[in-house]
Design a protein around this motif. Structure first.
Motif, PDB file in Angstrom:
ATOM      1  N   PHE A  57       0.511  -1.172   0.023  1.00  0.00           N
ATOM      2  CA  PHE A  57       0.051   0.176   0.249  1.00  0.00           C
ATOM      3  C   PHE A  57       0.510   0.723  -0.180  1.00  0.00           C
ATOM      4  O   PHE A  57       1.998   1.242   1.099  1.00  0.00           O
ATOM      5  CB  PHE A  57      -1.107   0.048   1.353  1.00  0.00           C
ATOM      6  CG  PHE A  57      -1.954  -1.262   1.163  1.00  0.00           C
ATOM      7  CD1 PHE A  57      -2.806  -1.058   0.108  1.00  0.00           C
ATOM      8  CD2 PHE A  57      -1.781  -2.090   1.629  1.00  0.00           C
ATOM      9  CE1 PHE A  57      -4.391  -2.109   0.255  1.00  0.00           C
ATOM     10  CE2 PHE A  57      -2.472  -3.917   1.800  1.00  0.00           C
ATOM     11  CZ  PHE A  57      -3.344  -3.846   1.240  1.00  0.00           C
ATOM     12  N   ILE A  58      -0.214   1.934  -0.419  1.00  0.00           N
ATOM     13  CA  ILE A  58       0.521   3.353  -0.702  1.00  0.00           C
ATOM     14  C   ILE A  58       2.046   4.089   0.499  1.00  0.00           C
ATOM     15  O   ILE A  58       3.059   4.436   0.307  1.00  0.00           O
ATOM     16  CB  ILE A  58      -0.436   4.807  -1.437  1.00  0.00           C
ATOM     17  CG1 ILE A  58      -0.626   4.769  -2.014  1.00  0.00           C
ATOM     18  CG2 ILE A  58       0.734   5.860  -0.810  1.00  0.00           C
ATOM     19  CD1 ILE A  58      -1.496   4.935  -2.679  1.00  0.00           C
ATOM     20  N   PRO A  59       1.376   3.979   1.637  1.00  0.00           N
ATOM     21  CA  PRO A  59       2.278   4.067   3.068  1.00  0.00           C
ATOM     22  C   PRO A  59       3.469   3.267   2.813  1.00  0.00           C
ATOM     23  O   PRO A  59       4.791   3.893   3.073  1.00  0.00           O
ATOM     24  CB  PRO A  59       1.396   4.077   3.820  1.00  0.00           C
ATOM     25  CG  PRO A  59      -0.031   4.134   3.628  1.00  0.00           C
ATOM     26  CD  PRO A  59      -0.060   3.405   2.554  1.00  0.00           C
ATOM     27  N   GLU A  60       2.933   1.905   2.521  1.00  0.00           N
ATOM     28  CA  GLU A  60       4.455   1.313   2.644  1.00  0.00           C
ATOM     29  C   GLU A  60       5.583   1.204   1.358  1.00  0.00           C
ATOM     30  O   GLU A  60       7.025   1.374   1.859  1.00  0.00           O
ATOM     31  CB  GLU A  60       4.330  -0.149   2.329  1.00  0.00           C
ATOM     32  CG  GLU A  60       3.462  -0.551   3.987  1.00  0.00           C
ATOM     33  CD  GLU A  60       2.479  -2.022   3.666  1.00  0.00           C
ATOM     34  OE1 GLU A  60       2.404  -2.611   4.206  1.00  0.00           O
ATOM     35  OE2 GLU A  60       1.779  -2.254   2.550  1.00  0.00           O
ATOM     36  N   LEU A  62       6.081   4.387  -0.161  1.00  0.00           N
ATOM     37  CA  LEU A  62       6.832   5.756   0.420  1.00  0.00           C
ATOM     38  C   LEU A  62       7.872   5.422   1.315  1.00  0.00           C
ATOM     39  O   LEU A  62       9.171   5.595   1.339  1.00  0.00           O
ATOM     40  CB  LEU A  62       5.444   6.578   0.786  1.00  0.00           C
ATOM     41  CG  LEU A  62       4.570   7.104  -0.220  1.00  0.00           C
ATOM     42  CD1 LEU A  62       3.817   8.188   0.176  1.00  0.00           C
ATOM     43  CD2 LEU A  62       5.571   7.794  -1.570  1.00  0.00           C
ATOM     44  N   VAL A  63       7.331   4.421   2.634  1.00  0.00           N
ATOM     45  CA  VAL A  63       8.222   3.888   3.017  1.00  0.00           C
ATOM     46  C   VAL A  63       9.722   3.605   2.848  1.00  0.00           C
ATOM     47  O   VAL A  63      10.505   4.105   3.205  1.00  0.00           O
ATOM     48  CB  VAL A  63       7.573   3.894   4.330  1.00  0.00           C
ATOM     49  CG1 VAL A  63       7.812   2.107   4.624  1.00  0.00           C
ATOM     50  CG2 VAL A  63       8.815   4.229   5.563  1.00  0.00           C
ATOM     51  N   ARG A  66      11.700   6.188   0.643  1.00  0.00           N
ATOM     52  CA  ARG A  66      12.826   6.662   1.836  1.00  0.00           C
ATOM     53  C   ARG A  66      14.121   6.302   2.095  1.00  0.00           C
ATOM     54  O   ARG A  66      15.185   6.587   2.358  1.00  0.00           O
ATOM     55  CB  ARG A  66      11.575   6.834   2.319  1.00  0.00           C
ATOM     56  CG  ARG A  66      12.766   8.188   3.620  1.00  0.00           C
ATOM     57  CD  ARG A  66      12.082   8.130   5.214  1.00  0.00           C
ATOM     58  NE  ARG A  66      11.799   7.565   5.022  1.00  0.00           N
ATOM     59  CZ  ARG A  66      11.219   7.155   6.913  1.00  0.00           C
ATOM     60  NH1 ARG A  66      10.339   8.665   7.070  1.00  0.00           N
ATOM     61  NH2 ARG A  66      10.565   6.394   7.696  1.00  0.00           N
ATOM     62  N   SER A 105       2.035  16.131  -4.277  1.00  0.00           N
ATOM     63  CA  SER A 105       2.458  15.741  -3.646  1.00  0.00           C
ATOM     64  C   SER A 105       2.657  13.922  -3.090  1.00  0.00           C
ATOM     65  O   SER A 105       3.731  13.155  -3.737  1.00  0.00           O
ATOM     66  CB  SER A 105       2.713  16.267  -2.043  1.00  0.00           C
ATOM     67  OG  SER A 105       2.920  17.268  -1.837  1.00  0.00           O
ATOM     68  N   LEU A 106       1.805  13.349  -3.380  1.00  0.00           N
ATOM     69  CA  LEU A 106       1.821  11.888  -3.241  1.00  0.00           C
ATOM     70  C   LEU A 106       2.155  11.236  -4.652  1.00  0.00           C
ATOM     71  O   LEU A 106       2.748  10.110  -4.621  1.00  0.00           O
ATOM     72  CB  LEU A 106       0.207  12.136  -3.223  1.00  0.00           C
ATOM     73  CG  LEU A 106      -0.211   9.763  -2.937  1.00  0.00           C
ATOM     74  CD1 LEU A 106       0.760   9.450  -2.196  1.00  0.00           C
ATOM     75  CD2 LEU A 106      -2.023   9.348  -2.673  1.00  0.00           C
ATOM     76  N   MET A 109       5.779  12.143  -4.626  1.00  0.00           N
ATOM     77  CA  MET A 109       6.465  10.381  -3.665  1.00  0.00           C
ATOM     78  C   MET A 109       6.384   9.692  -4.681  1.00  0.00           C
ATOM     79  O   MET A 109       7.434   8.836  -4.304  1.00  0.00           O
ATOM     80  CB  MET A 109       6.033  10.850  -1.961  1.00  0.00           C
ATOM     81  CG  MET A 109       5.931  11.754  -1.583  1.00  0.00           C
ATOM     82  SD  MET A 109       4.724  11.809  -0.647  1.00  0.00           S
ATOM     83  CE  MET A 109       5.993  11.092   1.685  1.00  0.00           C
TER      84      MET A 109
END
Lengths: 210, 489
Positions: A57-60, A62-63, A66, A105-106, A109
């Motif tokens: 998923f998107i948070p994963e 993005l991290v 990073r 921003s999304l 990223m």
């Protein structure tokens, strides 16, 4: 002894600290910086694939991106100018008169997560500021976002300004946002249209022939 | 609510119920009931004594321990599909037909494969020998699911064979008592009657304490008062009578309070169930069961009067599932059905799976702790920042949300390129995938032979006209003729 498999895993897990540690360890054992860069990028490709099929998923994502960026930081001083230009550079911004930030921003990223260099100009970016940014950063792609029908015409204005400045042929243009349609993108002379972050990443790859 | 209890006792004593079953009449007479023909007047004290022995916790065994369920007051609810329907909507052609054996297998495989469906139920194929259909159905359910099985026998005669099959699968009577793989629906007939077959079922499964889903289905305005409160009162009277008979005969016997309701449509004359008032009555029944009697309840449930999985079905299923769940129902029954309990729609079963996922999420509520309030995250992110990769987001973005599998989550352009599928198409695809990929652990070949022998014995007995009510269960009450004065069928 850490391996490249461990490095891939640390990116997938989004563990920036571990990624840096493994990169450093592998460099110490004499591993080639360009090879490690390729490993980091391939790890992120895997993350992208998993995300597209709905396993991540998107948070994963993005991290993970990073973590990859943190790894690349250690490699950059060791890479030649050609090697360090990771895949391509994209400048992204929300057009003049529009203050919507999070969607843009999304997308930025997500593109960054796919291994591209992204320069986020922010919101309410006038055609002139896009032109200045193109001159300054010499990107491969200019990406524009808007959420409002009232500001959508600034996309056309920005493309015109790029033409007037003689820069249009040096960049590809990608547009997106709720009121934008593929037909509109074509009509204003954009090279591509993406309705969401997922498609934006694919379009960036397409436009750059990756 | 207490008034419903008091008035129920009053009616049970003054008017009583028609109990058309000799064995039940004998036991009730011994217990102190006043018997007049088949009319039983239940003393208040007897009813109240019987309420004391009803368990407030019921174990529903699965074929393996992993699939065991516990129904208890204050516990999570469980789900089952509808029992007893006779129509089926073809997954591919979407044409209606009478249920075929292959439909039973398809629907059961789906129910076994869907994560929100907790146990499976009997479905009635038209292409079977009707005399022994219940027995054949149970064998198919055992073969195609590892989950708990509930059957709704239409006759008392096959139940003995079914009990024998369950004992064969579970190895011993003791194991059946401990975690019964089978539960059985039996029903009062509104208003205020029990037919012979219904109590034959009770007396066949009673010795092993196989749980009974004690059902009644009064029709508001036809076989019960037209008012919501009036229907609740009459249904409760029928429940208390059933409880008294069961507990008098088998003290401690597990029973589910499964009062249901239908509403006579004053225009068409049909008995409908998709209405908001149906959900309200189910809410009342859930509260009566848990608050008055500390009994697990088994209620409808996602029910609908729609003809197939459509907008009406979606609306009616959601309100009818969510409302009783909120009011403490232990089992939410009726998944996958349309046309007031007559027709199965496999697509709707898949959609109901997500619907139940949503209801379960609702029941989990909003967890409020220092950690979930996220003040630290708000301070960390500050004005103008974002939470996309904040550790708090990463920790909770999955567990806080239920993500349905058969809904669209795209912008239109993407949806267009993905084939413009609506929820029904997504559900159809998921159904096809489950049917292609889901496997059920096969039964031991030796056990299969044993089950086939029991089924063959039932077929043989039926062919010779010797199907006996006393098979297996031992102490079966035999039929008495319906007394014309009160026992109109």
């Amino acid at each position: 002894m850490e391996s490249k498999t461990g490095l891939v895993q640390s990116v997938i897990e989004g563990d920036a600290e571990k990624t840096q540690r493994i990169v450093q360890e592998l460099l110490n054992t004499g591993e080639d910086a360009k090879n490690l860069l390729d490993t980091l990028v391939s790890a992120m490709d895997h993350v992208g694939d998993e995300w597209r099929v709905g396993n991540m998923f998107i948070p994963e994502v993005l991290v993970a991106a990073r973590a990859m960026q943190e790894g690349i930081k250690l490699l950059r001083p060791l890479l030649s100018a050609t090697d360090s230009k990771v895949r391509g550079t994209i400048i992204i911004g929300t057009v003049q008169g529009d203050l919507h930030d999070i969607g843009k921003s999304l997308v930025g990223m997500m593109i960054e997560g796919a291994g591209f260099q992204v320069i986020d100009l922010g919101v309410d970016i006038s055609p002139e500021r896009f032109v200045q940014a193109v001159k300054k950063y010499q990107p491969d792609i200019v990406a524009m976002s808007t959420l409002l029908t009232t500001t959508i015409s600034y996309m056309r204005d920005t493309i015109r300004s790029l033409e007037e400045a003689g820069l249009r042929n040096t960049v590809k243009v990608l547009v997106g946002g709720a009121p934008v349609t593929p037909e509109y993108a074509l009509a204003i002379g954009s090279d591509g249209y993406a309705p969401d972050g997922a498609t934006a990443v694919m379009k960036v790859r397409d436009l750059l022939g990756i | 609510m207490l008034k419903i209890h008091e008035q129920s006792l009053e009616v049970l004593e003054k008017v009583g119920m028609n109990v058309n079953h000799r064995k039940s009449l004998e036991i009730l007479a011994q217990a102190g009931a006043k018997i007049d023909g088949i009319r039983v007047h239940f003393p208040k004290t007897l009813v109240e004594e019987c309420l004391k022995t009803v368990p407030n916790r019921i174990v529903y065994g699965g074929r393996n321990l992993k699939n065991d369920l516990v129904a208890e007051i204050g516990g999570d609810f469980h789900t089952r599909p509808m029992t007893g329907g006779e129509g089926y909507i073809d997954l591919e052609t979407r044409q209606w037909r009478k249920v075929l054996t292959k439909d039973l297998i398809e629907f059961t495989t789906l129910a076994d494969g869907l994560e929100q469906v907790d146990y499976v139920t009997s479905i009635y194929p038209d292409d079977m020998n009707l005399d022994t259909r219940d027995v054949h159905i149970l064998r198919l359910l055992l073969e195609h699911s590892v989950k708990h099985i509930e059957v709704q026998p239409y006759t008392g005669v096959g139940v003995g064979y079914m009990v024998e099959m369950i004992q064969a699968v579970q190895g011993s009577a003791e194991e059946v008592r401990k975690r019964p793989l089978l539960s059985v629906l039996t029903s009062a007939l509104a208003p205020l009657q029990f037919l012979p077959y219904a109590l034959d079922i009770l007396f066949t499964v009673g010795p092993l304490h196989i749980p009974i889903e004690l059902n009644t289905m009064p029709i508001a305005g036809a076989t019960a008062p037209v008012t919501l409160a009036g229907l609740l009162l009459q249904a409760n009277i029928e429940m208390l009578a059933g409880i008294t008979i069961a507990q008098s005969a088998f003290p401690g016997m597990p029973l589910m309070y499964a009062a249901r309701n239908l509403i006579l449509d004053p225009w068409t004359g049909l008995s409908l169930m998709g209405r908001m008032e149906a959900a309200m009555m189910a809410a009342g029944m859930a509260q009566i069961a848990s608050d008055l009697y500390s009994m697990p309840s088994n209620l409808f449930g996602p029910v609908s009067d729609a003809m197939s999985a459509d907008g009406q079905a979606a609306v009616e299923h959601m309100m009818n599932a969510l409302i009783p769940a909120l009011c403490g129902a232990s089992v939410i029954a009726g998944l996958g059905h349309v046309e007031h309990c007559y027709t199965y729609d496999p697509i709707l079963l898949v959609l109901d799976n997500d619907l139940i996922g949503m209801v379960r999420r609702f029941m989990r509520g909003i967890e409020v702790t220092d950690e979930t309030l996220g003040m630290d995250a708000i301070i960390r992110v500050g004005p103008g920042g974002n939470y996309l990769i904040d550790p708090h987001t990463l920790k909770y973005f999955k567990s806080e949300y239920y993500t349905p599998k058969t809904v669209n989550r795209f912008v239109r352009n993407v949806w267009n390129t993905k084939g413009k599928k609506d929820a029904n198409q997504l559900a159809k695809e998921r159904a096809s995938k489950i049917l292609a990929e889901h496997t059920v652990e096969p039964l031991d070949p030796k056990l299969m032979i044993e089950l086939n022998k029991i089924v063959a014995a039932a077929d043989k007995a039926a062919a010779e006209g010797k199907l006996t009510h006393a098979y297996g269960g031992g102490s079966i009450g035999s039929l008495v003729d319906v007394v014309t004065s009160g026992g109109k069928v």
